[in-house]
Design a protein around this motif. Sequence first.
Motif, PDB file in Angstrom:
ATOM      1  N   ILE A   1       1.442   0.636 -13.109  1.00 53.01           N
ATOM      2  CA  ILE A   1      -0.377   0.422 -13.689  1.00 53.01           C
ATOM      3  C   ILE A   1      -1.021   0.045 -12.188  1.00 53.01           C
ATOM      4  CG2 ILE A   1      -1.635  -0.466 -14.667  1.00 53.01           C
ATOM      5  CD1 ILE A   1       0.201  -0.623 -17.042  1.00 53.01           C
ATOM      6  N   THR A   2      -0.221  -0.557 -11.498  1.00 53.75           N
ATOM      7  CA  THR A   2      -0.609  -0.881 -10.050  1.00 53.75           C
ATOM      8  C   THR A   2      -0.447   0.305  -9.231  1.00 53.75           C
ATOM      9  OG1 THR A   2       0.366  -3.165 -10.636  1.00 53.75           O
ATOM     10  CG2 THR A   2      -0.287  -2.606  -8.304  1.00 53.75           C
ATOM     11  N   ALA A   3       0.615   0.254  -9.462  1.00 55.10           N
ATOM     12  CA  ALA A   3       0.079   2.037  -7.937  1.00 55.10           C
ATOM     13  C   ALA A   3      -0.681   2.703  -8.361  1.00 55.10           C
ATOM     14  CB  ALA A   3       2.454   2.350  -8.463  1.00 55.10           C
ATOM     15  N   ILE A   4      -0.358   3.302  -9.641  1.00 55.12           N
ATOM     16  CA  ILE A   4      -1.670   4.842 -10.221  1.00 55.12           C
ATOM     17  C   ILE A   4      -3.011   4.181  -9.977  1.00 55.12           C
ATOM     18  CG2 ILE A   4      -2.561   5.472 -12.144  1.00 55.12           C
ATOM     19  CD1 ILE A   4       0.329   4.833 -13.661  1.00 55.12           C
ATOM     20  N   ILE A   5      -3.298   2.618 -10.024  1.00 54.19           N
ATOM     21  CA  ILE A   5      -4.778   2.613 -10.157  1.00 54.19           C
ATOM     22  C   ILE A   5      -4.799   1.887  -7.973  1.00 54.19           C
ATOM     23  CG2 ILE A   5      -6.235   0.539 -10.257  1.00 54.19           C
ATOM     24  CD1 ILE A   5      -5.180  -0.240 -13.168  1.00 54.19           C
ATOM     25  N   GLY A   6      -4.260   1.288  -7.758  1.00 54.51           N
ATOM     26  CA  GLY A   6      -4.370   1.407  -6.254  1.00 54.51           C
ATOM     27  C   GLY A   6      -4.289   3.134  -5.667  1.00 54.51           C
ATOM     28  N   TRP A   7      -3.592   3.563  -5.843  1.00 52.51           N
ATOM     29  CA  TRP A   7      -4.146   5.238  -6.279  1.00 52.51           C
ATOM     30  C   TRP A   7      -5.414   5.825  -5.915  1.00 52.51           C
ATOM     31  CZ3 TRP A   7      -2.810  10.560  -9.346  1.00 52.51           C
ATOM     32  CH2 TRP A   7      -2.956  11.450  -8.493  1.00 52.51           C
ATOM     33  N   PHE A   8      -5.787   5.085  -7.355  1.00 50.01           N
ATOM     34  CA  PHE A   8      -7.159   6.247  -7.559  1.00 50.01           C
ATOM     35  C   PHE A   8      -8.492   4.962  -6.877  1.00 50.01           C
ATOM     36  CE2 PHE A   8      -5.601   7.465 -11.172  1.00 50.01           C
ATOM     37  CZ  PHE A   8      -6.063   9.346 -11.310  1.00 50.01           C
ATOM     38  N   PHE A   9      -7.797   4.017  -6.688  1.00 51.02           N
ATOM     39  CA  PHE A   9      -9.098   2.466  -6.315  1.00 51.02           C
ATOM     40  C   PHE A   9      -9.656   2.270  -5.087  1.00 51.02           C
ATOM     41  CE2 PHE A   9     -11.063  -2.030  -6.320  1.00 51.02           C
ATOM     42  CZ  PHE A   9     -12.525  -1.150  -6.908  1.00 51.02           C
ATOM     43  N   LEU A  10      -7.565   2.419  -4.143  1.00 47.83           N
ATOM     44  CA  LEU A  10      -7.895   2.266  -2.969  1.00 47.83           C
ATOM     45  C   LEU A  10      -6.924   3.314  -1.632  1.00 47.83           C
ATOM     46  CD1 LEU A  10      -5.791  -1.415  -2.845  1.00 47.83           C
ATOM     47  CD2 LEU A  10      -8.224  -0.923  -2.780  1.00 47.83           C
ATOM     48  N   SER A  11      -6.910   4.028  -2.949  1.00 48.57           N
ATOM     49  CA  SER A  11      -6.440   5.599  -2.162  1.00 48.57           C
ATOM     50  C   SER A  11      -4.989   5.929  -1.210  1.00 48.57           C
ATOM     51  CB  SER A  11      -7.478   5.929  -0.708  1.00 48.57           C
ATOM     52  OG  SER A  11      -8.442   6.269  -1.571  1.00 48.57           O
ATOM     53  N   GLU A  12      -3.995   4.536  -1.834  1.00 48.85           N
ATOM     54  CA  GLU A  12      -2.883   4.483  -1.410  1.00 48.85           C
ATOM     55  C   GLU A  12      -1.695   5.384  -1.827  1.00 48.85           C
ATOM     56  OE1 GLU A  12      -2.548  -0.503  -1.535  1.00 48.85           O
ATOM     57  OE2 GLU A  12      -1.755   0.458  -2.834  1.00 48.85           O
ATOM     58  N   ILE A  13      -0.990   6.296  -1.139  1.00 49.85           N
ATOM     59  CA  ILE A  13      -0.652   7.608  -1.108  1.00 49.85           C
ATOM     60  C   ILE A  13       1.195   7.146  -0.879  1.00 49.85           C
ATOM     61  CG2 ILE A  13       0.384  10.013  -1.138  1.00 49.85           C
ATOM     62  CD1 ILE A  13      -2.649   9.976  -0.494  1.00 49.85           C
ATOM     63  N   LEU A  14       1.983   7.046  -1.933  1.00 51.00           N
ATOM     64  CA  LEU A  14       3.496   6.392  -2.047  1.00 51.00           C
ATOM     65  C   LEU A  14       4.660   7.507  -1.513  1.00 51.00           C
ATOM     66  CD1 LEU A  14       3.933   3.930  -5.632  1.00 51.00           C
ATOM     67  CD2 LEU A  14       2.853   3.009  -3.355  1.00 51.00           C
ATOM     68  N   SER A  15       5.616   7.056  -1.021  1.00 55.00           N
ATOM     69  CA  SER A  15       6.288   7.774  -0.018  1.00 55.00           C
ATOM     70  C   SER A  15       6.880   8.272  -1.736  1.00 55.00           C
ATOM     71  CB  SER A  15       6.420   7.904   1.351  1.00 55.00           C
ATOM     72  OG  SER A  15       8.153   6.284   0.459  1.00 55.00           O
ATOM     73  N   TRP A  16       7.495   9.252  -1.869  1.00 55.94           N
ATOM     74  CA  TRP A  16       9.116   9.344  -2.456  1.00 55.94           C
ATOM     75  C   TRP A  16       9.802   8.407  -2.763  1.00 55.94           C
ATOM     76  CZ3 TRP A  16      14.121   9.502  -1.231  1.00 55.94           C
ATOM     77  CH2 TRP A  16      14.484   9.573  -0.146  1.00 55.94           C
ATOM     78  N   LYS A  17      10.480   7.524  -1.188  1.00 54.00           N
ATOM     79  CA  LYS A  17      11.488   6.504  -1.382  1.00 54.00           C
ATOM     80  C   LYS A  17      11.195   5.637  -2.306  1.00 54.00           C
ATOM     81  CE  LYS A  17      11.618   4.489   1.892  1.00 54.00           C
ATOM     82  NZ  LYS A  17      11.907   3.726   3.524  1.00 54.00           N
ATOM     83  N   SER A  18       8.865   5.241  -1.719  1.00 48.98           N
ATOM     84  CA  SER A  18       8.575   4.445  -2.675  1.00 48.98           C
ATOM     85  C   SER A  18       8.721   3.995  -4.639  1.00 48.98           C
ATOM     86  CB  SER A  18       7.256   3.932  -2.319  1.00 48.98           C
ATOM     87  OG  SER A  18       6.853   3.210  -0.884  1.00 48.98           O
ATOM     88  N   ILE A  19       8.258   5.630  -4.533  1.00 50.99           N
ATOM     89  CA  ILE A  19       8.910   6.721  -5.031  1.00 50.99           C
ATOM     90  C   ILE A  19       9.564   6.303  -6.989  1.00 50.99           C
ATOM     91  CG2 ILE A  19       7.951   8.147  -7.691  1.00 50.99           C
ATOM     92  CD1 ILE A  19       5.590   9.364  -5.584  1.00 50.99           C
ATOM     93  N   LEU A  20      10.493   6.383  -6.061  1.00 52.45           N
ATOM     94  CA  LEU A  20      11.620   6.332  -6.538  1.00 52.45           C
ATOM     95  C   LEU A  20      12.476   5.123  -6.490  1.00 52.45           C
ATOM     96  CD1 LEU A  20      14.861   7.746  -7.436  1.00 52.45           C
ATOM     97  CD2 LEU A  20      15.364   7.986  -4.828  1.00 52.45           C
ATOM     98  N   GLY A  21      12.131   3.930  -5.349  1.00 49.28           N
ATOM     99  CA  GLY A  21      12.401   2.600  -5.685  1.00 49.28           C
ATOM    100  C   GLY A  21      11.725   2.100  -6.721  1.00 49.28           C
ATOM    101  N   ILE A  22      10.390   2.192  -7.307  1.00 51.88           N
ATOM    102  CA  ILE A  22       9.813   1.686  -7.908  1.00 51.88           C
ATOM    103  C   ILE A  22      10.517   2.427  -9.574  1.00 51.88           C
ATOM    104  CG2 ILE A  22       7.171   1.995  -9.973  1.00 51.88           C
ATOM    105  CD1 ILE A  22       6.203   1.779  -7.145  1.00 51.88           C
ATOM    106  N   ILE A  23      10.646   3.527  -9.546  1.00 49.60           N
ATOM    107  CA  ILE A  23      11.176   4.087 -11.154  1.00 49.60           C
ATOM    108  C   ILE A  23      12.716   3.403 -11.578  1.00 49.60           C
ATOM    109  CG2 ILE A  23      12.193   6.494 -12.467  1.00 49.60           C
ATOM    110  CD1 ILE A  23      10.185   7.382 -11.039  1.00 49.60           C
ATOM    111  N   VAL A  24      13.331   2.989 -10.215  1.00 56.25           N
ATOM    112  CA  VAL A  24      15.342   2.564 -10.150  1.00 56.25           C
ATOM    113  C   VAL A  24      14.675   0.954 -10.805  1.00 56.25           C
ATOM    114  CG1 VAL A  24      17.094   2.106  -9.172  1.00 56.25           C
ATOM    115  CG2 VAL A  24      15.768   4.659  -8.865  1.00 56.25           C
ATOM    116  N   SER A  25      13.779   0.567 -10.038  1.00 52.09           N
ATOM    117  CA  SER A  25      13.712  -1.094 -10.824  1.00 52.09           C
ATOM    118  C   SER A  25      13.413  -1.333 -11.646  1.00 52.09           C
ATOM    119  CB  SER A  25      12.422  -1.618  -9.717  1.00 52.09           C
ATOM    120  OG  SER A  25      13.407  -1.702  -7.679  1.00 52.09           O
TER     121      SER A  25
END
Length: 294
Positions: free
Chosen positions: A111-135
């Motif tokens: 939820i934080t990553a999605i809101i951060g993408w919309f609200f703060l224009s934070e674009i996560l790398s594929w590595k970060s997305i993978l890390g989030i999903i696995v964790s």
Amino acid sequence: MPFQSHIGEIASLLTAVCWMLSAIFFEKAGRRVGSLAVNIIRIFLGIIFLGLTTLVTRGMFFPMDATTHNWFWLGISGIVGFFLGDLLLFKSYLIIGSRTSQLVMSLAPMITAIIGWFFLSEILSWKSILGIIVSISGIMIAVSGKKLRLNVPLKGFLFALGGALGQAVGLILSKKGMGNYDAVSATQIRAILGFISFAVLITFLGRWKRVFAAVKDKKGMTPISIGAIFGPFIGVSLSLYAIQHTDTGVAATLMALVPIFIIVPTAVMFKEKITAQQVIGAVISITGASIFFL
């Protein structure tokens, strides 16, 4: 240097450790004096500890140099994170239990990553997305169990989801309001508004006698004080420092490792059995966390 390039991630992990310790002490205190008393006392002590720190480091007890922008966004963050988020989470504990509630709370990083993408224009790398999903997958495996109630009441689920949203939105608003401002002073602003919110609620409910009784309870105040040091003081300050130096989605994921870190301490202190499922979940979540450091 590798250490400096991952300072935000390291601060996030240290935040999880602090929150693990605070959770253990607050659970012990809550069983004795009640969660509402624990909440307002811990925040009050946090304000004192934070003020003494900034008095030494910055020459002022309160954040007098904070801008209107800082106070507005950090203040809302304090109300959402310190007050509303915790209230909803504790309410969900009573309806669906802490294990199921923590399973829902594990959605907070996404939820934080999605809101951060919309609200703060934070674009996560594929590595970060993978890390989030696995964790998160590891956390969900570790927190869920044979006794997990899948057919939970909608009301309880919504309370837990509200807790996750409170945590996520609180982090986003903190980053929005903090900018390059001192993380400890920013934490104090959040704590002050959180304290005011709880004070209004306790006044409305007429619970001040219970709070004062808790303050006089030495066996209750000891764990509250220790928990306040690791929670509202060091832990939250580290969390704000972390989001200053890395994406909020990444920081939230590493902070969400509390259920993993807390497995061994609670097994020792509360005689809880460690299951194979918890070990597997812990290994998966830590593997996911390590991806952020590659």
